[in-house]
Scaffold this motif. Structure first.
Motif, PDB file in Angstrom:
ATOM      1  N   ARG A  11       3.777  -6.181   3.089  1.00 37.71           N
ATOM      2  CA  ARG A  11       4.187  -4.771   3.078  1.00 37.71           C
ATOM      3  C   ARG A  11       4.082  -4.190   1.671  1.00 37.71           C
ATOM      4  O   ARG A  11       3.616  -3.063   1.485  1.00 37.71           O
ATOM      5  N   ALA A  12       4.505  -4.942   0.664  1.00 34.39           N
ATOM      6  CA  ALA A  12       4.402  -4.470  -0.718  1.00 34.39           C
ATOM      7  C   ALA A  12       2.941  -4.252  -1.094  1.00 34.39           C
ATOM      8  O   ALA A  12       2.587  -3.224  -1.688  1.00 34.39           O
ATOM      9  N   LEU A  13       2.091  -5.186  -0.742  1.00 36.67           N
ATOM     10  CA  LEU A  13       0.662  -5.035  -1.028  1.00 36.67           C
ATOM     11  C   LEU A  13       0.098  -3.813  -0.316  1.00 36.67           C
ATOM     12  O   LEU A  13      -0.685  -3.056  -0.878  1.00 36.67           O
ATOM     13  N   TRP A  14       0.499  -3.628   0.933  1.00 37.19           N
ATOM     14  CA  TRP A  14       0.024  -2.495   1.728  1.00 37.19           C
ATOM     15  C   TRP A  14       0.431  -1.178   1.076  1.00 37.19           C
ATOM     16  O   TRP A  14      -0.369  -0.245   0.983  1.00 37.19           O
ATOM     17  N   GLU A  15       1.666  -1.089   0.639  1.00 40.29           N
ATOM     18  CA  GLU A  15       2.158   0.153   0.025  1.00 40.29           C
ATOM     19  C   GLU A  15       1.490   0.437  -1.313  1.00 40.29           C
ATOM     20  O   GLU A  15       1.343   1.593  -1.711  1.00 40.29           O
ATOM     21  N   LEU A  16       1.072  -0.603  -2.016  1.00 41.12           N
ATOM     22  CA  LEU A  16       0.424  -0.424  -3.320  1.00 41.12           C
ATOM     23  C   LEU A  16      -1.076  -0.159  -3.201  1.00 41.12           C
ATOM     24  O   LEU A  16      -1.715   0.221  -4.176  1.00 41.12           O
ATOM     25  N   MET A  66      -6.719  -5.950  -4.704  1.00 39.28           N
ATOM     26  CA  MET A  66      -7.557  -4.959  -4.012  1.00 39.28           C
ATOM     27  C   MET A  66      -8.470  -5.628  -2.994  1.00 39.28           C
ATOM     28  O   MET A  66      -8.674  -5.107  -1.896  1.00 39.28           O
ATOM     29  N   GLU A  67      -9.013  -6.793  -3.352  1.00 38.83           N
ATOM     30  CA  GLU A  67      -9.863  -7.517  -2.407  1.00 38.83           C
ATOM     31  C   GLU A  67      -9.068  -7.957  -1.193  1.00 38.83           C
ATOM     32  O   GLU A  67      -9.545  -7.868  -0.059  1.00 38.83           O
ATOM     33  N   LEU A  68      -7.852  -8.424  -1.421  1.00 37.75           N
ATOM     34  CA  LEU A  68      -6.998  -8.795  -0.299  1.00 37.75           C
ATOM     35  C   LEU A  68      -6.686  -7.565   0.545  1.00 37.75           C
ATOM     36  O   LEU A  68      -6.678  -7.632   1.772  1.00 37.75           O
TER      37      LEU A  68
END
Length: 94
Positions: A11-16, A66-68
């Protein structure tokens, strides 16, 4: 994969993904994630070099992050295409 399986990491990665965010804005977007848990997850992501904390105190994805994010977008797209067909609520066990 162990890191990605922890609650709130994806979720943190998604929001960023759209761009850098400060802690308070990220916390607001993540709903019921506590501040202490978010702080811990952000530290884990920094240690894994998936995000970095900029001089202005905002968090942003690294190239690896970003790749993830691109890979996660493919998973999201897949789930959008298949969600109605794979809805397990409509199956019965007998």
């Amino acid at each position: 994969m162990e890191l990605l399986g922890q609650r709130w990491i994806l979720r943190a990665l998604w929001e960023l993904e759209p761009g850098p965010l400060g802690f308070l804005e990220l916390r607001r977007r993540m709903g019921n994630c506590s501040s202490s848990t978010l702080s811990e997850r952000l530290q884990q992501l920094q240690n894994a070099r998936m995000i970095e904390k900029r001089a202005d105190k905002n968090y942003e994805l690294t190239v690896a992050g970003m790749e993830l994010g691109a890979a996660l977008q493919q998973v999201w797209d897949w789930s959008e295409r298949w969600s109605s067909r794979l809805d397990t609520r409509s199956t019965s066990d007998g």
